[in-house]
Design a protein around this motif. Structure first.
Motif, PDB file in Angstrom:
ATOM      1  N   ILE A 118     -38.000  -3.117  -7.546  1.00 30.73           N
ATOM      2  CA  ILE A 118     -38.665  -4.363  -7.172  1.00 30.73           C
ATOM      3  C   ILE A 118     -39.502  -4.791  -8.372  1.00 30.73           C
ATOM      4  N   LEU A 119     -39.170  -5.942  -8.935  1.00 26.62           N
ATOM      5  CA  LEU A 119     -39.776  -6.320 -10.214  1.00 26.62           C
ATOM      6  C   LEU A 119     -40.485  -7.666 -10.135  1.00 26.62           C
ATOM      7  N   TYR A 120     -41.658  -7.730 -10.739  1.00 31.01           N
ATOM      8  CA  TYR A 120     -42.372  -9.004 -10.902  1.00 31.01           C
ATOM      9  C   TYR A 120     -42.494  -9.290 -12.393  1.00 31.01           C
ATOM     10  N   THR A 121     -41.928 -10.417 -12.830  1.00 32.76           N
ATOM     11  CA  THR A 121     -41.978 -10.736 -14.267  1.00 32.76           C
ATOM     12  C   THR A 121     -43.373 -11.166 -14.705  1.00 32.76           C
ATOM     13  N   SER A 122     -44.162 -11.751 -13.766  1.00 34.48           N
ATOM     14  CA  SER A 122     -45.348 -12.524 -14.125  1.00 34.48           C
ATOM     15  C   SER A 122     -44.951 -13.578 -15.155  1.00 34.48           C
ATOM     16  N   ASP A 123     -45.901 -14.096 -15.920  1.00 36.51           N
ATOM     17  CA  ASP A 123     -45.567 -15.152 -16.893  1.00 36.51           C
ATOM     18  C   ASP A 123     -44.926 -14.521 -18.130  1.00 36.51           C
ATOM     19  N   PHE A 124     -43.919 -15.171 -18.656  1.00 37.62           N
ATOM     20  CA  PHE A 124     -43.235 -14.605 -19.829  1.00 37.62           C
ATOM     21  C   PHE A 124     -42.471 -15.703 -20.562  1.00 37.62           C
ATOM     22  N   ARG A 125     -42.069 -15.373 -21.774  1.00 39.46           N
ATOM     23  CA  ARG A 125     -41.105 -16.241 -22.447  1.00 39.46           C
ATOM     24  C   ARG A 125     -40.104 -15.366 -23.195  1.00 39.46           C
ATOM     25  N   LEU A 126     -38.928 -15.897 -23.318  1.00 44.01           N
ATOM     26  CA  LEU A 126     -37.872 -15.217 -24.068  1.00 44.01           C
ATOM     27  C   LEU A 126     -37.906 -15.789 -25.495  1.00 44.01           C
ATOM     28  N   PRO A 127     -37.361 -15.132 -26.505  1.00 46.73           N
ATOM     29  CA  PRO A 127     -36.525 -13.932 -26.395  1.00 46.73           C
ATOM     30  C   PRO A 127     -37.288 -12.608 -26.530  1.00 46.73           C
ATOM     31  N   ASN A 128     -38.618 -12.635 -26.673  1.00 42.08           N
ATOM     32  CA  ASN A 128     -39.320 -11.377 -26.968  1.00 42.08           C
ATOM     33  C   ASN A 128     -39.870 -10.637 -25.752  1.00 42.08           C
ATOM     34  N   THR A 129     -39.373 -10.973 -24.570  1.00 46.09           N
ATOM     35  CA  THR A 129     -39.728 -10.220 -23.370  1.00 46.09           C
ATOM     36  C   THR A 129     -38.504  -9.399 -22.968  1.00 46.09           C
ATOM     37  N   PRO A 130     -38.643  -8.078 -22.824  1.00 55.58           N
ATOM     38  CA  PRO A 130     -37.472  -7.312 -22.398  1.00 55.58           C
ATOM     39  C   PRO A 130     -37.056  -7.685 -20.973  1.00 55.58           C
ATOM     40  N   ILE A 131     -35.752  -7.824 -20.767  1.00 55.71           N
ATOM     41  CA  ILE A 131     -35.256  -8.161 -19.426  1.00 55.71           C
ATOM     42  C   ILE A 131     -34.968  -6.859 -18.681  1.00 55.71           C
ATOM     43  N   ILE A 132     -35.613  -6.687 -17.541  1.00 50.64           N
ATOM     44  CA  ILE A 132     -35.541  -5.424 -16.801  1.00 50.64           C
ATOM     45  C   ILE A 132     -34.589  -5.580 -15.614  1.00 50.64           C
ATOM     46  N   ARG A 133     -33.738  -4.596 -15.400  1.00 48.39           N
ATOM     47  CA  ARG A 133     -32.807  -4.603 -14.266  1.00 48.39           C
ATOM     48  C   ARG A 133     -33.585  -4.531 -12.963  1.00 48.39           C
ATOM     49  N   SER A 134     -33.172  -5.301 -11.978  1.00 52.44           N
ATOM     50  CA  SER A 134     -33.891  -5.255 -10.705  1.00 52.44           C
ATOM     51  C   SER A 134     -32.947  -5.443  -9.514  1.00 52.44           C
ATOM     52  N   ASP A 135     -33.412  -5.007  -8.337  1.00 51.80           N
ATOM     53  CA  ASP A 135     -32.709  -5.317  -7.087  1.00 51.80           C
ATOM     54  C   ASP A 135     -33.353  -6.521  -6.422  1.00 51.80           C
ATOM     55  N   ILE A 136     -34.676  -6.516  -6.423  1.00 42.62           N
ATOM     56  CA  ILE A 136     -35.423  -7.658  -5.901  1.00 42.62           C
ATOM     57  C   ILE A 136     -36.308  -8.151  -7.033  1.00 42.62           C
ATOM     58  N   LEU A 137     -36.202  -9.426  -7.331  1.00 41.25           N
ATOM     59  CA  LEU A 137     -36.924  -9.970  -8.481  1.00 41.25           C
ATOM     60  C   LEU A 137     -37.885 -11.064  -8.037  1.00 41.25           C
ATOM     61  N   VAL A 138     -39.146 -10.933  -8.431  1.00 39.56           N
ATOM     62  CA  VAL A 138     -40.107 -12.022  -8.234  1.00 39.56           C
ATOM     63  C   VAL A 138     -40.347 -12.642  -9.607  1.00 39.56           C
ATOM     64  N   ILE A 139     -40.092 -13.936  -9.706  1.00 40.21           N
ATOM     65  CA  ILE A 139     -40.150 -14.567 -11.025  1.00 40.21           C
ATOM     66  C   ILE A 139     -41.068 -15.786 -11.017  1.00 40.21           C
ATOM     67  N   GLU A 140     -41.734 -16.010 -12.153  1.00 41.04           N
ATOM     68  CA  GLU A 140     -42.571 -17.212 -12.281  1.00 41.04           C
ATOM     69  C   GLU A 140     -41.677 -18.455 -12.311  1.00 41.04           C
ATOM     70  N   ALA A 141     -42.239 -19.626 -12.024  1.00 39.38           N
ATOM     71  CA  ALA A 141     -41.402 -20.825 -11.916  1.00 39.38           C
ATOM     72  C   ALA A 141     -42.023 -22.025 -12.633  1.00 39.38           C
ATOM     73  N   THR A 142     -42.902 -21.758 -13.603  1.00 38.65           N
ATOM     74  CA  THR A 142     -43.622 -22.859 -14.257  1.00 38.65           C
ATOM     75  C   THR A 142     -42.674 -23.980 -14.697  1.00 38.65           C
ATOM     76  N   TYR A 143     -41.678 -23.632 -15.486  1.00 38.10           N
ATOM     77  CA  TYR A 143     -40.722 -24.643 -15.960  1.00 38.10           C
ATOM     78  C   TYR A 143     -39.383 -24.480 -15.231  1.00 38.10           C
ATOM     79  N   GLY A 144     -39.466 -24.370 -13.915  1.00 38.34           N
ATOM     80  CA  GLY A 144     -38.295 -24.057 -13.111  1.00 38.34           C
ATOM     81  C   GLY A 144     -37.364 -25.218 -12.810  1.00 38.34           C
TER      82      GLY A 144
END
Ligand SMILES: [Zn+2]
Length: 339
Positions: A118-144
């Protein structure tokens, strides 16, 4: 509703049985602070008082010490967690992963006793954030929303440096941003050989010190109230002054170049707002494509988009279902009214 992850009406992100991130929740004994932005420090005073422990990265702790006071965190049982080192609590495992956003930012992974991730990304930007494998993902939606795409991200840095250079030919340059963004701009200017003195107010000064403690190179800066800064101002020598966005009104009459750093701009990297005023699009959040990319590579079975904080959670959920065929829900279902 899947009960392994939820977002409450007070903005807490609940992961597994014990963890509440970025908001206080009565039922969860562990509070996590993913980073120091105000919308992620909700109810922290109460968490310190009532939670069994409050977890954060070391840099986040250092930043809270200067943004609040060194006494603030002493009200609770604060434990700092290094990245990638699992912390076991009863039958669940909590692991922090870095997020490229502001110094100290973390993603939070909870693995429960059934082995679900169960993963929460909190705020992030790519490409320098590692992408973590998850079953349930909670993701930020600022620029969704698909409207929030910046195709010029690489270019924005050089546009900023050129603009500062141009401004310095005429005298001082004033730059406004939020904590974290200011330090990022200082790093960019320093890296690009802008070698005039940097002037900062007290709080920004202390935040800069924390950045340096954590190995960031920000250049040479002085307190705005120092004799040296006063001298620069009276002689109209070139310098770059950095202030928090909230202080911008105090400089309305200043005739110098003023640069506002903001992510909410998608057409071009720079926009002129008046004779010497400019908005530069440098964001510490992923744009729409970055959010979709994260979900695709994380491969969850279910996604919750954060509909508590500012952004486009409902649109993002719809786009995830449409483009990736992964079930996605905006939570909470309606945006709570904030005080
Ligand atoms: Zn943030």
């Amino acid at each position: 509703m899947n009960l392994k992850a939820r977002i409450t009406r007070t903005g807490a992100i609940l992961l597994g049985k014990y963890v509440a991130c970025d908001g206080f929740d009565e039922q969860q004994p562990i509070r996590v602070v993913t980073h120091v932005h105000a919308d992620h420090m909700l109810g922290l005073r109460e968490s310190l008082k009532k939670c069994e422990m409050v977890l954060m990265s070391e840099a986040t702790r250092d930043l809270i010490d200067v943004l609040k006071s060194p006494l603030f965190l002493m009200a609770g049982n604060v434990k700092t967690l290094p990245y990638k080192e699992p912390f076991e609590y009863k039958n669940e495992k909590i692991t922090f992963y870095p997020a490229d956003h502001i110094l100290g930012s973390t993603q939070v992974l909870v693995e429960d006793q059934e082995g679900e991730r169960i993963l929460y990304t909190s705020d992030f930007r790519l490409p320098n954030t590692p992408i973590i494998r998850s079953d349930i993902l909670v993701i930020e939606a600022t620029y969704g929303s698909p409207r929030c795409i910046r195709n010029f991200e690489q270019k924005a840095e050089s546009v900023l440096v050129d603009l500062v250079d141009r401004g310095l030919c005429e005298g001082p340059v004033y730059l406004f941003g939020y904590h974290g963004k200011i330090q990022e701009v200082m790093e960019i200017l320093w890296k690009n050989n802008i070698r005039v003195p940097f002037i900062v107010p007290e709080k920004v000064f202390h935040v800069c010190k924390v950045y340096e403690k954590h190995n960031k190179k920000l250049g040479r800066y002085w307190l705005a109230r120092s004799e040296y800064a006063k001298e620069l101002r009276s002689k109209k020598e070139p310098f770059v002054a950095f202030y928090h966005m909230a202080a911008r009104r105090r400089f309305i009459k200043e005739k110098a170049y003023k640069i506002f750093v903001s992510g909410w701009q998608f057409q071009e990297p720079i926009r002129q707002v008046n004779e010497k005023g400019f908005v530069i699009a440098i964001s510490d959040h992923s744009d729409f494509e970055g959010l979709i990319e994260y979900v695709r590579k994380s491969k969850p079975k279910l996604v919750l988009t954060d509909n508590y904080r500012i952004g486009h959670a409902k649109i993002l959920a719809k786009e995830i279902e449409k483009r990736l065929g992964i079930r996605a829900i905006a939570v909470p279902p309606t945006k709570p009214k904030k005080k």
